[in-house]
Design an enzyme around this catalytic site. Structure first.
Site, PDB file in Angstrom:
ATOM      1  N   TRP A  49       0.651  -1.293  -0.133  1.00  0.00           N
ATOM      2  CA  TRP A  49      -0.214  -0.063   0.250  1.00  0.00           C
ATOM      3  C   TRP A  49       0.727   1.176   0.093  1.00  0.00           C
ATOM      4  O   TRP A  49       0.601   2.167  -0.789  1.00  0.00           O
ATOM      5  CB  TRP A  49      -0.935   0.098   1.150  1.00  0.00           C
ATOM      6  CG  TRP A  49      -1.818   1.073   0.942  1.00  0.00           C
ATOM      7  CD1 TRP A  49      -1.905   2.347   1.792  1.00  0.00           C
ATOM      8  CD2 TRP A  49      -3.061   1.249   0.060  1.00  0.00           C
ATOM      9  NE1 TRP A  49      -2.889   3.019   1.343  1.00  0.00           N
ATOM     10  CE2 TRP A  49      -3.631   2.578   0.583  1.00  0.00           C
ATOM     11  CE3 TRP A  49      -3.661   0.400  -0.786  1.00  0.00           C
ATOM     12  CZ2 TRP A  49      -4.539   2.911  -0.437  1.00  0.00           C
ATOM     13  CZ3 TRP A  49      -4.617   0.880  -1.363  1.00  0.00           C
ATOM     14  CH2 TRP A  49      -5.013   2.108  -1.370  1.00  0.00           C
ATOM     15  N   CYS A 134     -12.040   0.132   1.612  1.00  0.00           N
ATOM     16  CA  CYS A 134     -11.765   1.382   1.642  1.00  0.00           C
ATOM     17  C   CYS A 134     -12.289   2.467   0.348  1.00  0.00           C
ATOM     18  O   CYS A 134     -12.960   3.110   0.308  1.00  0.00           O
ATOM     19  CB  CYS A 134     -10.361   1.815   2.061  1.00  0.00           C
ATOM     20  SG  CYS A 134     -10.191   1.354   3.719  1.00  0.00           S
ATOM     21  N   ASP A 163      -9.193  -4.525   7.362  1.00  0.00           N
ATOM     22  CA  ASP A 163      -9.437  -3.155   7.435  1.00  0.00           C
ATOM     23  C   ASP A 163     -10.852  -2.401   8.131  1.00  0.00           C
ATOM     24  O   ASP A 163     -11.660  -3.363   8.296  1.00  0.00           O
ATOM     25  CB  ASP A 163      -9.444  -2.498   5.879  1.00  0.00           C
ATOM     26  CG  ASP A 163      -8.535  -1.211   5.812  1.00  0.00           C
ATOM     27  OD1 ASP A 163      -8.682  -0.413   6.719  1.00  0.00           O
ATOM     28  OD2 ASP A 163      -7.991  -0.973   4.721  1.00  0.00           O
ATOM     29  N   TRP A 197      -7.087   1.465  12.923  1.00  0.00           N
ATOM     30  CA  TRP A 197      -6.615   2.960  12.897  1.00  0.00           C
ATOM     31  C   TRP A 197      -6.612   3.369  14.635  1.00  0.00           C
ATOM     32  O   TRP A 197      -6.618   4.793  14.707  1.00  0.00           O
ATOM     33  CB  TRP A 197      -6.948   3.922  11.984  1.00  0.00           C
ATOM     34  CG  TRP A 197      -7.237   3.322  10.661  1.00  0.00           C
ATOM     35  CD1 TRP A 197      -6.535   2.744   9.793  1.00  0.00           C
ATOM     36  CD2 TRP A 197      -8.579   3.222  10.015  1.00  0.00           C
ATOM     37  NE1 TRP A 197      -7.243   2.374   8.513  1.00  0.00           N
ATOM     38  CE2 TRP A 197      -8.532   2.557   8.789  1.00  0.00           C
ATOM     39  CE3 TRP A 197      -9.957   3.597  10.501  1.00  0.00           C
ATOM     40  CZ2 TRP A 197      -9.450   2.269   7.949  1.00  0.00           C
ATOM     41  CZ3 TRP A 197     -10.934   3.313   9.579  1.00  0.00           C
ATOM     42  CH2 TRP A 197     -10.880   2.588   8.423  1.00  0.00           C
ATOM     43  N   ASP A 218      -3.295   6.217   8.401  1.00  0.00           N
ATOM     44  CA  ASP A 218      -2.237   5.950   7.624  1.00  0.00           C
ATOM     45  C   ASP A 218      -1.047   6.763   7.590  1.00  0.00           C
ATOM     46  O   ASP A 218      -1.128   7.763   7.759  1.00  0.00           O
ATOM     47  CB  ASP A 218      -2.821   5.900   5.949  1.00  0.00           C
ATOM     48  CG  ASP A 218      -3.604   4.834   5.699  1.00  0.00           C
ATOM     49  OD1 ASP A 218      -4.128   3.886   6.629  1.00  0.00           O
ATOM     50  OD2 ASP A 218      -4.013   4.543   4.554  1.00  0.00           O
TER      51      ASP A 218
HETATM   52  C1  GLA Z   1      -6.740   1.857   4.901  1.00  0.00           C
HETATM   53  C2  GLA Z   1      -5.327   0.999   5.511  1.00  0.00           C
HETATM   54  C3  GLA Z   1      -4.304   1.195   4.558  1.00  0.00           C
HETATM   55  C4  GLA Z   1      -4.773   0.545   3.245  1.00  0.00           C
HETATM   56  C5  GLA Z   1      -5.760   1.152   2.765  1.00  0.00           C
HETATM   57  C6  GLA Z   1      -6.639   0.456   1.539  1.00  0.00           C
HETATM   58  O1  GLA Z   1      -6.522   3.087   4.644  1.00  0.00           O
HETATM   59  O2  GLA Z   1      -5.262   1.954   6.469  1.00  0.00           O
HETATM   60  O3  GLA Z   1      -2.915   0.730   5.182  1.00  0.00           O
HETATM   61  O4  GLA Z   1      -4.849  -0.891   3.663  1.00  0.00           O
HETATM   62  O5  GLA Z   1      -6.897   1.301   3.712  1.00  0.00           O
HETATM   63  O6  GLA Z   1      -7.523   1.054   1.040  1.00  0.00           O
END
Ligand code: GLA
Length: 515
Positions: A49, A134, A163, A197, A218
């Site tokens: 990612w 997402c 996620d 998160w 992120d």
């Molecule tokens: C979230 C996660 C990232 C990634 C994205 C993919 O934001 O925190 O690490 O996996 O989704 O869409």
């Protein structure tokens, strides 16, 4: 909550086997995320990612990364889990089953996993706990938890990032607990990487349903590292040190070392911080295009040894002096201590680390190993002084002796044995995998526990730091069909008799021709 191992080296090793055989000839084992002895040290690997985002992810890219991971020496340094993130691109068919996108993954998600396993690596996959991922491009697991976890087991995932997008109205604890139960029912041991998160404060409850949990948002937008954001994440994670330990880790996100936007000093400092934080070491850069310096940073076994220390303590800031932080609280398995001096200021700093800063008597005479220059100094009494450039670190190990052993880091040449018996006559077939230890100490000879499926036996031979697990099948009396076993290898701590770490691999047997 996981038990804490008391020691690591001088371990006796034994095997516990179980079989997963199509046609239910053998019952599926019950697996509990907190009792499978996975991730007893922070998981190491690579996820796409940070560098790539979603679009370019496909089989070709992942295979190229896998090949680069092996050829660059990262595999030997312990990086093992690798696979697609949100670019996994599955869809759900009319019957509710997840199906592979064969345009993006022509070998199918199972085929990609086999490629990864044959390279001696472990297979990491991705999903989302909500209705969609997402990007909303893929279905999430909501209301399909049990069938989806069965699909991940069928694809032979070893690691699953889950996620938390599109989860409006869902309870975070209940959702991840259900996913854990579903994985348990699917019967394949899989590292569960929770990705809310920090929502729902997973450090307070997730140890019993997963192995690691994202604590923060992120770390960067795909393609470019963001140092300032990374430092905010470090500050948030630093406070959570009590939650980390063998089998349950705070996850401050995939690494940014080696990405555009960081200097060489920042790359090294970032990696040192992840080592002190006992953070999962999931590289996030393009492994096909690494500078020598990035490879040297990511494969510094002395630094990795701090991260992979079997006691699993997360370091913390014990003293601040202006913009300089002194990190400690990370006692290591041999009684030594890891210490990090991190200068976040704009000017070089001369810093005194007193033994009292790190909880040691001032009178102690101690040796200091610099884990980046690989030099040992001392013995020193009372403390030591170091000069640290802006954004730089001194990553140190402090000990009563000049021995600075690196704990065992397990590297396999394959995690898959495939055997094929043709024709009606009974045959004897063998397939071996070699597991070696990268680190200062050898592992003792492994022992095989009873409980193998009747068609399989395993012998272990030792050759220095390598051990060969020879899987032998006798097809006498075995009917036509496909057979599959997941083999578990345990390091057993000799005093307590408890497993110190578990190694799993797949054995496939295809028997054609009637008997
Ligand atoms: C979230 C996660 C990232 C990634 C994205 C993919 O934001 O925190 O690490 O996996 O989704 O869409």
């Amino acid at each position: 909550m996981r038990k804490k191992p008391q020691a690591i080296l001088g371990i006796a090793i034994a095997f516990l086997f179980f079989a997963l055989v199509p046609g239910a000839q053998n019952p599926s084992p019950q697996v509990h995320a907190a009792d499978d002895d996975l991730a007893l040290t922070p998981p190491m690997g690579w996820y796409p990612w940070n560098e790539f985002g979603e679009e370019p992810q496909n089989e070709k890219l992942i295979k190229e990364i896998v090949d680069a991971l092996v050829s660059s020496g990262l595999r030997e340094a312990g990086y093992a889990y690798v696979g697609p993130d949100e670019g996994i691109c599955f869809s759900r068919d009319a019957g509710g089953k997840l199906t592979t996108n064969l345009v993006r993954y022509p070998s199918g998600l199972r085929g990609l996993g086999d490629y990864i396993h044959k390279k001696g690596l472990k297979y990491a996959l991705y999903t989302d706990a909500g209705t969609r991922t997402c990007s909303k491009a893929m279905p999430g697991t909501k209301d399909h938890e049990f069938e989806d976890m069965a699909a991940f087991a069928e694809w032979r995932a070893d690691y699953l990032k889950i996620d938390w997008c599109n989860t409006e109205g869902q309870d975070v604890v209940k959702t991840y607990t259900k996913l854990h139960d579903a994985q348990h029912a699917a019967g394949r041991p899989i590292v569960h990487s929770l990705c809310s998160w920090g929502e729902g404060e997973p450090w307070k409850w997730a140890a019993s349903v997963g192995h690691l949990w994202r604590t923060t948002g992120d770390i960067c937008r795909p393609g470019r590292a963001d140092w300032g954001n990374a430092m905010k994440i470090v500050a948030a994670n630093e406070k959570l040190y009590e939650a980390a330990g063998p089998g349950h880790w705070n996850d401050p996100d995939m690494m940014i070392t080696g990405m555009a936007g960081l200097s060489e000093t920042q790359n090294r400092s970032f990696f040192s911080l992840w080592c002190m934080l006992a953070a999962p070491l999931m590289a996030g850069n393009d492994l096909r295009k690494m500078t020598t310096s990035t490879i040297q940073i990511l494969t510094n076994l002395e630094a990795i040894g701090i991260n992979q220390d079997p006691l699993g303590l997360q370091g913390r800031i014990v003293r601040r002096s202006g913009k300089v932080e002194i990190w400690a609280g990370k006692r290591l398995f041999d009684g030594s201590q890891a210490v990090l001096v991190f200068n976040q200021g704009a000017a070089p700093a001369d810093v005194r680390v007193a033994w009292s800063d790190i909880g040691i008597a001032e009178s102690a005479a101690l040796y200091v190993r610099n884990l980046w220059t690989h030099q040992t100094a001392g013995p020193h009494r009372g403390g030591i002084s170091v000069r640290v450039a802006p954004n730089d670190v001194a990553l140190l190990r402090i000990s009563k002796t000049t021995a600075f052993p690196v704990p065992p880091i397990i590297v396999a040449d394959s995690y898959l044995v495939s055997l094929h018996a043709a024709g009606p006559a009974a045959q004897k077939l063998t397939g071996a995998i070699t597991v070696k230890t990268n680190g200062s100490d050898e592992l003792p000879l492994w022992k095989v526990r009873p409980g193998l499926p009747s068609w399989l036996s395993v012998a272990v031979t030792r050759n220095g730091k390598s051990q060969t697990l020879t899987n032998t099948v006798s097809t006498a009396g075995v009917k036509k069909g496909l057979y599959h076993a997941v083999v578990r290898a345990d390091n057993i701590e000799p005093l307590s008799g408890k497993p110190m770490s578990a190694l799993y691999y797949d054995v496939d047997l295809e028997v054609t021709g009637s008997r």
